[in-house]
Design a protein around this motif. Structure first.
Motif, PDB file in Angstrom:
ATOM      1  N   GLU A 314       0.853  -1.193   0.000  1.00 42.76           N
ATOM      2  CA  GLU A 314       0.000   0.000   0.000  1.00 42.76           C
ATOM      3  C   GLU A 314       0.887   1.239   0.000  1.00 42.76           C
ATOM      4  O   GLU A 314       1.815   1.339   0.810  1.00 42.76           O
ATOM      5  N   ILE A 315       0.603   2.172  -0.895  1.00 48.02           N
ATOM      6  CA  ILE A 315       1.411   3.387  -0.984  1.00 48.02           C
ATOM      7  C   ILE A 315       1.117   4.361   0.150  1.00 48.02           C
ATOM      8  O   ILE A 315       1.962   5.173   0.519  1.00 48.02           O
ATOM      9  N   MET A 316      -0.052   4.264   0.744  1.00 46.54           N
ATOM     10  CA  MET A 316      -0.407   5.141   1.863  1.00 46.54           C
ATOM     11  C   MET A 316       0.336   4.716   3.122  1.00 46.54           C
ATOM     12  O   MET A 316       0.678   3.537   3.293  1.00 46.54           O
ATOM     13  N   PRO A 317       0.600   5.648   4.049  1.00 44.64           N
ATOM     14  CA  PRO A 317       1.220   5.260   5.315  1.00 44.64           C
ATOM     15  C   PRO A 317       0.265   4.413   6.150  1.00 44.64           C
ATOM     16  O   PRO A 317      -0.960   4.458   5.961  1.00 44.64           O
ATOM     17  N   PHE A 350       3.257  -0.887   4.286  1.00 46.58           N
ATOM     18  CA  PHE A 350       2.693   0.422   3.977  1.00 46.58           C
ATOM     19  C   PHE A 350       3.792   1.391   3.543  1.00 46.58           C
ATOM     20  O   PHE A 350       4.982   1.158   3.758  1.00 46.58           O
ATOM     21  N   ALA A 351       3.349   2.501   2.923  1.00 44.62           N
ATOM     22  CA  ALA A 351       4.256   3.547   2.445  1.00 44.62           C
ATOM     23  C   ALA A 351       5.298   2.975   1.496  1.00 44.62           C
ATOM     24  O   ALA A 351       6.493   3.270   1.589  1.00 44.62           O
ATOM     25  N   VAL A 352       4.829   2.135   0.574  1.00 45.57           N
ATOM     26  CA  VAL A 352       5.697   1.458  -0.391  1.00 45.57           C
ATOM     27  C   VAL A 352       5.197   1.741  -1.795  1.00 45.57           C
ATOM     28  O   VAL A 352       3.988   1.692  -2.056  1.00 45.57           O
ATOM     29  N   THR A 353       6.107   2.019  -2.706  1.00 46.60           N
ATOM     30  CA  THR A 353       5.749   2.130  -4.119  1.00 46.60           C
ATOM     31  C   THR A 353       6.577   1.144  -4.928  1.00 46.60           C
ATOM     32  O   THR A 353       7.728   0.841  -4.560  1.00 46.60           O
ATOM     33  N   VAL A 372       8.184   5.541   0.464  1.00 46.59           N
ATOM     34  CA  VAL A 372       7.752   6.849  -0.022  1.00 46.59           C
ATOM     35  C   VAL A 372       7.566   7.803   1.155  1.00 46.59           C
ATOM     36  O   VAL A 372       7.299   7.383   2.286  1.00 46.59           O
ATOM     37  N   GLY A 373       7.688   9.088   0.850  1.00 43.88           N
ATOM     38  CA  GLY A 373       7.445  10.113   1.842  1.00 43.88           C
ATOM     39  C   GLY A 373       6.024  10.605   1.783  1.00 43.88           C
ATOM     40  O   GLY A 373       5.156  10.003   1.143  1.00 43.88           O
ATOM     41  N   LYS A 377       6.424  10.109  -3.161  1.00 41.94           N
ATOM     42  CA  LYS A 377       7.539   9.908  -4.073  1.00 41.94           C
ATOM     43  C   LYS A 377       8.615   9.071  -3.378  1.00 41.94           C
ATOM     44  O   LYS A 377       8.771   9.142  -2.147  1.00 41.94           O
ATOM     45  N   PRO A 378       9.363   8.260  -4.154  1.00 41.06           N
ATOM     46  CA  PRO A 378      10.382   7.392  -3.542  1.00 41.06           C
ATOM     47  C   PRO A 378      11.417   8.183  -2.754  1.00 41.06           C
ATOM     48  O   PRO A 378      11.871   9.252  -3.167  1.00 41.06           O
ATOM     49  N   ILE A 379      11.795   7.641  -1.606  1.00 39.23           N
ATOM     50  CA  ILE A 379      12.836   8.225  -0.774  1.00 39.23           C
ATOM     51  C   ILE A 379      14.172   7.615  -1.190  1.00 39.23           C
ATOM     52  O   ILE A 379      14.287   6.392  -1.350  1.00 39.23           O
TER      53      ILE A 379
END
Length: 472
Positions: A314-317, A350-353, A372-373, A377-379
């Protein structure tokens, strides 16, 4: 309102599930009903809260305190009549609705809302068991003909209401059976499809004519329907999936969720023809990209097919495990939700792209990911790889499919690509043409679809007859 002191005396108790080790062996429903006495006890907890915020949380406007009181007083048939006065298909919502009404319940301030969804389901299930649900055949025919395109919950609700108003209703469905995503998207372990079949039989007895295998705009000219009918309702849903256009997307083994889930539903329903290119999770490491209900359905289906492992990205935190009710109540809160499918053995991150896919011999073998932040966008320097054999993209839907019916009809769309129509009269930019459900509002819940189908039916009836007695 149930028992005056019920909420003080009786603890919240909800339906339980069969053990995961048992339920993953088949595709049958696994929710264990409370039973009549347990359901009455839970209905007794509905309190005289002055302002029933559950009403604001229920898109179909269910009169929740009223039928809770009827159940508590053992007036099940009267409760069924009340429930059907606002909701054509409570056995659907009692199984697959996320129950925003319970989030709005005053007792949810104490984390113990009334089990509204469970009571709703018990009422209608008891109605079917006792033979209380029968076709409602109109006393008079109006002579008006209405075409409904799409047999999801919005189309079904509208068709039933219009048929009961005396119109000659024809429902056009591109698949072999009616139900839309309820039949082909939602797994049988969440809702078995005989529940849809018996409603279709009821609607046929009420005068609705079903036309299957008719893909309007593809093998049936929409202009012919507009010419042949007094009104046309577009209720075909929002079926265009959100894609992930990154490097390696064309590798074999990467599929949309709605290519994967319908195949299994057709297998369970013994629907011919079976798949020429089956998508199966058996013996594979599966990654589900997307954290919503569709992703959860992919998890449960993959586990039942025999996946070696299942992980959801999931891209969301990661949301909080518990919401701050003083900030969110009575609105639907953002918090961590663990579905029955997650409990069956899936991991979540979570917080993954996903940055790119790579593979061997044309088939996907790795996901290349990054953290992602807050801008999604990727960190830098957070990249990592995941070994996989099957990727299921469950990132939601962006709009109705425009190719075919919408394009050839030339109907106006809103900025998001949905068919433009308001919620007062549900009229589109074209005469005689109306729109409701996900095709009008975008991807949403079954309760919103039923609400819009009912309201669109009222608008159509009023447009055809100059007046209407259908409820809004």
């Amino acid at each position: 309102m149930g028992k005056v002191t019920g909420f003080l005396e009786i603890d919240r108790r909800d339906r339980k599930y069969l053990p995961a080790s048992d339920r993953i062996r088949n595709y049958k429903e696994f929710v264990i009903p409370l039973g009549e006495e347990g359901t009455r006890d839970q209905a007794a907890r509905c309190m005289n809260c002055g302002i029933p915020y559950c009403h604001s949380g229920c898109p179909v406007n269910n009169q929740i305190p009223d039928w809770n009181d009827l159940v508590y007083n053992n007036k099940w048939r009267e409760a069924l009549v009340n429930l059907h006065s606002t909701n054509n298909f409570p056995e659907f919502t009692g199984r697959i609705c996320p129950a925003p009404c319970e989030a709005s319940c005053t007792l949810n301030l104490e984390d113990a809302p009334v089990t509204i969804k469970t009571i709703e389901c018990a009422i209608v299930d008891k109605g079917w068991e006792n033979g209380w649900i029968a076709p409602e055949i109109p006393a008079h025919k109006t002579g008006k003909r209405v075409a409904v395109i799409g047999s999801g919950p919005a189309g079904l609700a509208a068709a039933q209401q219009l048929a009961r108003a005396g119109h000659d209703v024809h429902l056009f469905e591109k698949h072999a059976k009616a139900g839309g995503l309820m039949r082909y998207g939602i797994p049988d372990f969440k809702m078995e499809k005989q529940l849809i079949d018996r409603r279709i039989a009821q609607m046929q007895a009420e005068g609705v004519t079903f036309h299957y295998g008719v893909n309007v705009g593809v093998n049936k000219d929409i202009a012919e329907l507009v010419d042949a009918f007094d009104a046309v309702l577009l209720s075909g849903g929002a079926e265009k999936p959100r894609d992930l256009p990154i490097e390696g997307r064309d590798l074999a083994g990467i599929h949309f969720a709605m290519d994967f889930l319908p195949q299994q539903n057709r297998r369970v329903g013994h629907e011919p023809p079976l798949d020429n290119h089956p998508i199966l999770a058996a013996g594979k490491h599966v990654f589900v990209i997307g954290g919503g209900d569709t992703g959860s359905d992919c998890i449960g289906t993959s586990i039942r097919q025999g996946a070696l492992s299942v992980k959801q990205l999931e891209i969301m935190p990661m949301p909080p495990e518990k919401e701050d009710k003083l900030l969110t109540w009575p609105n639907w809160p953002l918090k961590l939700r663990t579905s029955s499918s997650h409990q069956e053995g899936a991991d979540r991150d979570f917080a993954v792209t996903t940055v790119r896919f790579s593979g061997e011999n044309g088939a996907v073998k790795k996901l290349h990911c990054a953290r992602v932040g807050s801008d999604f966008k990727p960190i830098a320097d957070t990249e990592f790889d995941l070994k996989d054999d099957l990727v299921l993209i469950a990132m939601g839907f962006v709009s109705p499919v425009h190719e075919g019916m919408i394009a050839s009809l030339g109907v106006a769309t809103d900025p998001r690509g949905n068919v433009a129509a308001n919620v007062i009269d549900y009229r589109t930019s074209l005469p005689k043409v109306f729109a409701a459900g996900d095709m009008r509002r975008g991807q949403s819940l079954v309760v919103w679809a039923i609400r819009e189908g009912r309201q669109a039916a009222r608008a159509i009836d009023e447009a055809l007859m100059g007046e209407t007695t259908l409820p809004r």
